[in-house]
Write an enzyme that holds these catalytic residues in place. Sequence first.
Site, PDB file in Angstrom:
ATOM      1  N   ARG A 146      -1.018  -5.972 -11.160  1.00 20.07           N
ATOM      2  CA  ARG A 146      -1.584  -4.794 -10.477  1.00 20.07           C
ATOM      3  C   ARG A 146      -1.344  -3.508 -11.268  1.00 20.07           C
ATOM      4  O   ARG A 146      -0.624  -2.612 -10.834  1.00 20.07           O
ATOM      5  CB  ARG A 146      -1.034  -4.649  -9.058  1.00 20.07           C
ATOM      6  CG  ARG A 146      -1.288  -5.851  -8.176  1.00 20.07           C
ATOM      7  CD  ARG A 146      -0.879  -5.593  -6.747  1.00 20.07           C
ATOM      8  NE  ARG A 146      -1.058  -6.783  -5.917  1.00 20.07           N
ATOM      9  CZ  ARG A 146      -0.831  -6.840  -4.602  1.00 20.07           C
ATOM     10  NH1 ARG A 146      -0.407  -5.762  -3.978  1.00 20.07           N
ATOM     11  NH2 ARG A 146      -1.018  -7.951  -3.931  1.00 20.07           N
ATOM     12  N   ASP A 175       6.382   1.048  -0.684  1.00 15.16           N
ATOM     13  CA  ASP A 175       5.635   1.733  -1.741  1.00 15.16           C
ATOM     14  C   ASP A 175       6.336   3.021  -2.158  1.00 15.16           C
ATOM     15  O   ASP A 175       6.734   3.814  -1.303  1.00 15.16           O
ATOM     16  CB  ASP A 175       4.223   2.090  -1.276  1.00 15.16           C
ATOM     17  CG  ASP A 175       3.377   0.860  -1.000  1.00 15.16           C
ATOM     18  OD1 ASP A 175       3.737  -0.228  -1.494  1.00 15.16           O
ATOM     19  OD2 ASP A 175       2.366   0.995  -0.293  1.00 15.16           O
ATOM     20  N   ASP A 206      -0.061   2.883  -4.391  1.00 18.47           N
ATOM     21  CA  ASP A 206      -1.098   2.179  -3.636  1.00 18.47           C
ATOM     22  C   ASP A 206      -2.081   3.146  -2.983  1.00 18.47           C
ATOM     23  O   ASP A 206      -1.695   4.238  -2.535  1.00 18.47           O
ATOM     24  CB  ASP A 206      -0.473   1.330  -2.533  1.00 18.47           C
ATOM     25  CG  ASP A 206      -0.150  -0.086  -2.996  1.00 18.47           C
ATOM     26  OD1 ASP A 206      -0.301  -0.352  -4.206  1.00 18.47           O
ATOM     27  OD2 ASP A 206       0.256  -0.907  -2.156  1.00 18.47           O
ATOM     28  N   ASP A 251       7.654  -3.472  -2.769  1.00 20.40           N
ATOM     29  CA  ASP A 251       6.211  -3.731  -2.788  1.00 20.40           C
ATOM     30  C   ASP A 251       5.617  -3.085  -4.030  1.00 20.40           C
ATOM     31  O   ASP A 251       5.820  -3.568  -5.129  1.00 20.40           O
ATOM     32  CB  ASP A 251       5.555  -3.223  -1.503  1.00 20.40           C
ATOM     33  CG  ASP A 251       4.129  -3.738  -1.348  1.00 20.40           C
ATOM     34  OD1 ASP A 251       3.661  -4.472  -2.229  1.00 20.40           O
ATOM     35  OD2 ASP A 251       3.468  -3.395  -0.362  1.00 20.40           O
TER      36      ASP A 251
END
Length: 489
Positions: free
Chosen positions: A216, A134, A167, A163
């Site tokens: 996302r 991340d 997040d 990734d």
Amino acid sequence: MSPAAAQTGSATGYATQNGGTTGGAGGQTVRATTGTQIHQALCDRPSTSTPIIIQVEGTINHGNTSKVSGPGCDTADDVIELKKISNVTIVGTGRGAVFDQLGIHIRESRNIIIQNVTVRNVKKSGSPTSNGGDAIGMEKDVRNVWVDHVTLEASGGESEGYDALFDMKNNTQYVTLSYSILRNSGRGGLVGSSESDRSNGYVTYHHNLYENIDSRAPLLRGGIGHMYNNHYSGLSKSGINSRAGARAKVENNYFKNSRDVLGTFYTNERGTWEVRGNVFDNVTWSSQGDKNYPAGPDPRSTTSVSIPYSYSLDDAGCLAQVLGQTAGANKGNRVSDGNCRADDPAPGDPGPGPDPEPGDPGDPPSGTNLSIGAGADGSSKGSGTSYGNVIDGDMNTYWSPSGSTGRISVKWGSNTTVSTINIREASGAQGNIGSWRVVDNDNGTVLATGSGAGVITFSPTTLRKINFEITGSNGTPRVAEFETYAGTP
């Protein structure tokens, strides 16, 4: 590259709630050119809550980022570790700050500001790895984080070792991401690591550019997300994925050349959304089926979300220009004044139908004028005029924009079906209105385009707010009445 600026401005969105987010304001200012120096600055504090502002310049990477020990920190090698701390600002300055293949990890911390930095190519597999892949990751009891004017980017998706860019997991709340760029990644970011991780939320995303992202943008599980004034381009699989009981308020965003930009995807545990003022430009939608519930092709609100803070909305149609000047690192931390109005029809608008003669009001519509008793607002108002003048039934009062173009809207507290409007110009101003478009504010659909005032008809549409946008004029527009009708002439 323009010089980077030290921290400016104040937190916005949900980061202003729960006591607010001030970072290291009032504390010592320390400069750092390596990751180890960032850790050292944290560790040299008398306590884990002593305010500090860390100004970063140069490239931070694995070769210069090591663990440091001390009373004010809990750090690690190969990652910028903001763990069990509070009251910290990390801001890029000078020629800029780049975190190269090195992520920023926030855990069990609160009151954190990250501003004006670039984080790129953080991997979870391959070599080297950092922060689980991340760019910026938050987890476990995190509160009040403002991330502003950052550029987060990867060079591919999970198969290439990356990734997500942004997040939030395991009880992370009161976060704002603003004026940032997220691009070239398989995953933009999520809120909640699984369908059962619903302790996160109160997240604001505004004035961000999402570009070349698979999905996302974000994925929202549980909680509330507020997405406004973002520009999404090249979302190849899905965009805002509201699921597992999440509630998303999605307003005045521009979605371009993308697929399934809003809905519940990859699960049967559905979320909800409130939509208004968005523009959907070349957006394709899949069919509803098992674990696939797109909001389109005609996005409508399925919930109502109350926002506790104040904010100003730019028109969706001018976001490309606004964000080109403000979003991302090394833009001088510039922000919009919230007054940007779209003066031209958005790409993909239907062509104009037959134009009435300027100033020709046409035959008056039949039925009840639904504007009487409704509300009104707009983009601006000229001296001595009022939005409410267009719904008062009095031809002697009127609204004018502060310039030659602008928007005037009629709004209701519940769903109202409209198929005809009548724009009536004030005495002495006939013919001043040039080109225009009529827009369903709830979902950004352009209902009609043309020029000149008068009667305008379109397919019956159920909405709560309708916009009349003047995009060209032959003089100062003066709208005396903005009448709305359910029937046709």
